[in-house]
Design a protein around this motif. Sequence first.
Motif, PDB file in Angstrom:
ATOM      1  N   THR A 140     -96.703 -78.778  20.901  1.00 56.18           N
ATOM      2  CA  THR A 140     -96.956 -77.511  20.141  1.00 56.18           C
ATOM      3  C   THR A 140     -95.546 -76.860  19.516  1.00 56.18           C
ATOM      4  O   THR A 140     -96.125 -76.021  18.692  1.00 56.18           O
ATOM      5  N   GLY A 141     -94.789 -76.984  20.045  1.00 52.08           N
ATOM      6  CA  GLY A 141     -93.480 -76.417  19.464  1.00 52.08           C
ATOM      7  C   GLY A 141     -93.188 -76.870  18.132  1.00 52.08           C
ATOM      8  O   GLY A 141     -93.150 -78.118  17.943  1.00 52.08           O
ATOM      9  N   ALA A 142     -92.639 -76.072  17.279  1.00 50.67           N
ATOM     10  CA  ALA A 142     -92.214 -76.645  15.950  1.00 50.67           C
ATOM     11  C   ALA A 142     -90.942 -77.249  15.880  1.00 50.67           C
ATOM     12  O   ALA A 142     -90.018 -77.209  16.946  1.00 50.67           O
TER      13      ALA A 142
ATOM     14  N   SER B  72     -86.993 -75.662  15.216  1.00 51.58           N
ATOM     15  CA  SER B  72     -86.755 -74.261  15.664  1.00 51.58           C
ATOM     16  C   SER B  72     -87.183 -74.137  16.917  1.00 51.58           C
ATOM     17  O   SER B  72     -86.818 -73.354  17.689  1.00 51.58           O
ATOM     18  N   THR B  73     -87.651 -75.446  17.693  1.00 48.15           N
ATOM     19  CA  THR B  73     -87.687 -75.327  19.169  1.00 48.15           C
ATOM     20  C   THR B  73     -87.239 -76.588  19.625  1.00 48.15           C
ATOM     21  O   THR B  73     -87.167 -77.636  18.884  1.00 48.15           O
TER      22      THR B  73
ATOM     23  N   ALA C 174     -89.196 -78.526  21.653  1.00 51.86           N
ATOM     24  CA  ALA C 174     -90.358 -79.330  22.103  1.00 51.86           C
ATOM     25  C   ALA C 174     -90.472 -80.811  21.754  1.00 51.86           C
ATOM     26  O   ALA C 174     -90.599 -81.597  22.495  1.00 51.86           O
TER      27      ALA C 174
ATOM     28  N   GLU D 146     -97.826 -75.285  16.098  1.00 52.72           N
ATOM     29  CA  GLU D 146     -96.766 -75.730  15.036  1.00 52.72           C
ATOM     30  C   GLU D 146     -96.283 -77.017  15.057  1.00 52.72           C
ATOM     31  O   GLU D 146     -95.378 -77.578  14.305  1.00 52.72           O
ATOM     32  N   GLY D 147     -96.401 -77.733  16.146  1.00 49.82           N
ATOM     33  CA  GLY D 147     -96.053 -79.001  16.260  1.00 49.82           C
ATOM     34  C   GLY D 147     -96.377 -80.038  15.211  1.00 49.82           C
ATOM     35  O   GLY D 147     -95.956 -81.033  14.876  1.00 49.82           O
TER      36      GLY D 147
ATOM     37  N   CYS E 250     -93.859 -77.148  24.591  1.00 50.56           N
ATOM     38  CA  CYS E 250     -94.331 -75.770  23.780  1.00 50.56           C
ATOM     39  C   CYS E 250     -92.849 -75.071  23.619  1.00 50.56           C
ATOM     40  O   CYS E 250     -91.999 -75.438  23.879  1.00 50.56           O
ATOM     41  N   SER E 251     -92.897 -73.978  22.606  1.00 51.94           N
ATOM     42  CA  SER E 251     -91.859 -73.323  22.242  1.00 51.94           C
ATOM     43  C   SER E 251     -90.916 -72.678  23.319  1.00 51.94           C
ATOM     44  O   SER E 251     -91.487 -72.314  24.372  1.00 51.94           O
TER      45      SER E 251
END
Length: 131
Positions: free
Chosen positions: A9-11, A14-15, A17, A43-44, A130-131
């Motif tokens: 789910t993390g971008a 910027s993360t 993840a 965002e993933g 995730c982030s």
Amino acid sequence: MAVFALNITGAPYSTLAPLSALRFARAALAAGHSIQRIFFYQEGVLLANQLACPPQDELNLTRAWQELANEHQLELVVCVAAALKRGVLDEKEAKRHGLDQHNLASGFSLAGLGQLIDSFSQADRTLTFCS
């Protein structure tokens, strides 16, 4: 050996993840485990944008996931609702919304949350990055 489902789910960029998930997937596969499905959500989904061009001295996460999926016959599923909201479309969705262009990277497919739920039922373990 375990069967894993991954939910990212993390971008990207910027993360950590997507990179952490990639490293986990490589390690799990090397240890003899299998991965039932990789699902990109929230965002993933930005990882599936074929137009992203990271600097040459950075890992191209999209390409790295494509290579891993190709090598191990893994399914890279992108949540269609989250993708559309963030401007990531395949050819079919672009036409449906009256757009001339599409940008879903090859090897990725759009699907609904039902695919994520299906992963839960078929895998021994589901991990969310995730982030």
